[in-house]
Design a protein around this motif. Structure first.
Motif, short mmCIF file in Angstrom:
data_model
loop_
_atom_site.label_atom_id
_atom_site.label_comp_id
_atom_site.label_asym_id
_atom_site.label_seq_id
_atom_site.Cartn_x
_atom_site.Cartn_y
_atom_site.Cartn_z
N PRO A 58 0.80 -1.24 0.00
CA PRO A 58 0.00 0.00 0.00
C PRO A 58 0.82 1.28 0.00
O PRO A 58 1.93 1.34 0.53
N PHE A 59 0.26 2.30 -0.64
CA PHE A 59 0.72 3.68 -0.49
C PHE A 59 -0.51 4.57 -0.51
O PHE A 59 -1.61 4.14 -0.89
N VAL A 60 -0.34 5.79 -0.06
CA VAL A 60 -1.47 6.70 0.15
C VAL A 60 -1.28 7.97 -0.67
O VAL A 60 -0.16 8.45 -0.85
N TRP A 76 6.12 -2.13 1.49
CA TRP A 76 6.04 -3.40 0.77
C TRP A 76 5.68 -4.54 1.72
O TRP A 76 6.22 -4.68 2.81
N GLY A 77 4.73 -5.37 1.26
CA GLY A 77 4.39 -6.61 1.95
C GLY A 77 3.81 -6.41 3.34
O GLY A 77 4.02 -7.24 4.23
N VAL A 126 -6.11 4.95 -0.74
CA VAL A 126 -5.10 3.93 -0.43
C VAL A 126 -4.97 3.00 -1.64
O VAL A 126 -5.94 2.35 -2.02
N PHE A 127 -3.78 2.98 -2.23
CA PHE A 127 -3.51 2.19 -3.43
C PHE A 127 -2.59 1.02 -3.10
O PHE A 127 -1.89 1.02 -2.10
N ASN A 128 -2.57 0.06 -4.02
CA ASN A 128 -1.56 -0.99 -4.00
C ASN A 128 -0.56 -0.72 -5.12
O ASN A 128 -0.93 -0.43 -6.26
N ASP A 129 0.72 -0.75 -4.79
CA ASP A 129 1.77 -0.50 -5.77
C ASP A 129 2.12 -1.80 -6.47
O ASP A 129 2.50 -2.78 -5.82
N ILE A 186 -6.83 -0.08 -6.20
CA ILE A 186 -7.17 0.82 -5.11
C ILE A 186 -7.95 0.06 -4.05
O ILE A 186 -8.97 -0.58 -4.32
N PHE A 187 -7.43 0.09 -2.82
CA PHE A 187 -8.11 -0.56 -1.70
C PHE A 187 -9.40 0.19 -1.36
O PHE A 187 -10.46 -0.41 -1.19
#
Length: 276
Positions: free
Chosen positions: A128-130, A146-147, A180-183, A191-192
């Protein structure tokens, strides 16, 4: 790009040769996906007649970030901008006059962590990143953790804001949308969900601290995000006297109607006088 070669002549610098430097290979991901430098050889052309070759130059170019990652980062930024477009405002900060230049306050927005993020595939989507956008300022994108589906970001953004009526209106009527996204390096980012945080407490000189739900497109809770938003000094903005402005507008219209009526009566008097 043109590279120029100079020689010194006392305290002066004189150009004596040039060569063209091309960056087109940087756009080829296959050439920039490792840490190797791109090596080039080029002719140095005399500036005297712009055609005589007086030497050669060897140079290397290396992209700090592989081109495929740079392109992906650009797409991520565009996606975040589109997603957060509902937080933008059409208000533009008015020029700050000299007598109000001291009316600034610093706002700290801290994205502390997310907790127990869920996705349709926790094995595949776990990086995740925001991203968020506040007021008229550029979007903020955190680092990727990561992870870890309970990532600690500890991302702190400090914004110096002028205490204007447009800012006050924004705080009282808007929410801060944090996506909140997933890279993912191989496909489009997943996108979460999004957390919407009302900002009205800031307009009441209060801080915002706590956990907020992250909801997916179907408004299902998929996790929580811990944020802290606070002022450096007490928040204070001179309110716009809407009622008095309205009264002033009505009075101006009434005066305008009276003036028009007076002009018409005067014109009518002149016409009657001319007839007689």
């Amino acid at each position: 790009m043109v590279l120029e070669m100079y020689r010194t002549n006392g305290v002066e610098y004189i150009s004596f040769a040039t060569c063209n430097v091309s960056f087109k290979d940087l756009l080829d991901p296959s050439l920039t996906n490792d840490s190797n430098c791109l090596k080039y050889y080029n002719d140095l052309i005399s500036t005297t007649d712009n055609k005589t070759i007086i030497g050669n130059i060897e140079y290397t170019i290396r992209a700090m970030i592989p081109m495929n990652q740079a392109i992906k980062a650009y797409k991520d930024r565009s996606l975040a901008l589109n997603l957060l477009s509902n937080t933008t405002t059409s208000s533009i900060e008015p020029p700050i006059s000299a007598n109000t230049r001291q009316q600034y306050n610093e706002l700290t927005i801290e994205i502390i962590e997310c907790q127990n993020i869920k996705s349709k595939d926790n094995e595949k989507y776990k990086n995740p990143f925001v991203a968020y956008k506040f007021y008229i300022y550029d979007e903020v994108i955190t680092d990727t953790i990561w992870g870890n589906l309970s990532p600690k970001f500890n991302n702190v953004n400090k914004i110096m804001l002028s205490m204007s009526p447009s800012l006050d209106r924004y705080l009282r009527t808007s929410s801060l949308s944090i996506a909140v996204f997933n890279d993912d390096k191989t496909e489009e980012n997943y996108i979460f969900g999004v957390a919407n945080i009302p900002l009205s407490e800031l307009a009441n000189n209060n801080s915002i601290h706590g956990l907020f739900d992250i909801n997916d497109d179907d408004q299902n809770k998929v996790g929580q995000i811990l944020v802290n938003i606070e002022w450096d000094k007490d928040y204070s903005v001179e309110p716009i006297p809407l009622i008095s402005k309205y009264d002033e507008y009505i009075a101006k219209n009434e005066n305008s109607q009276k003036n028009k009526k007076h002009i018409k009566e005067k014109e009518r008097y002149l016409i009657i006088k001319v007839i007689y």
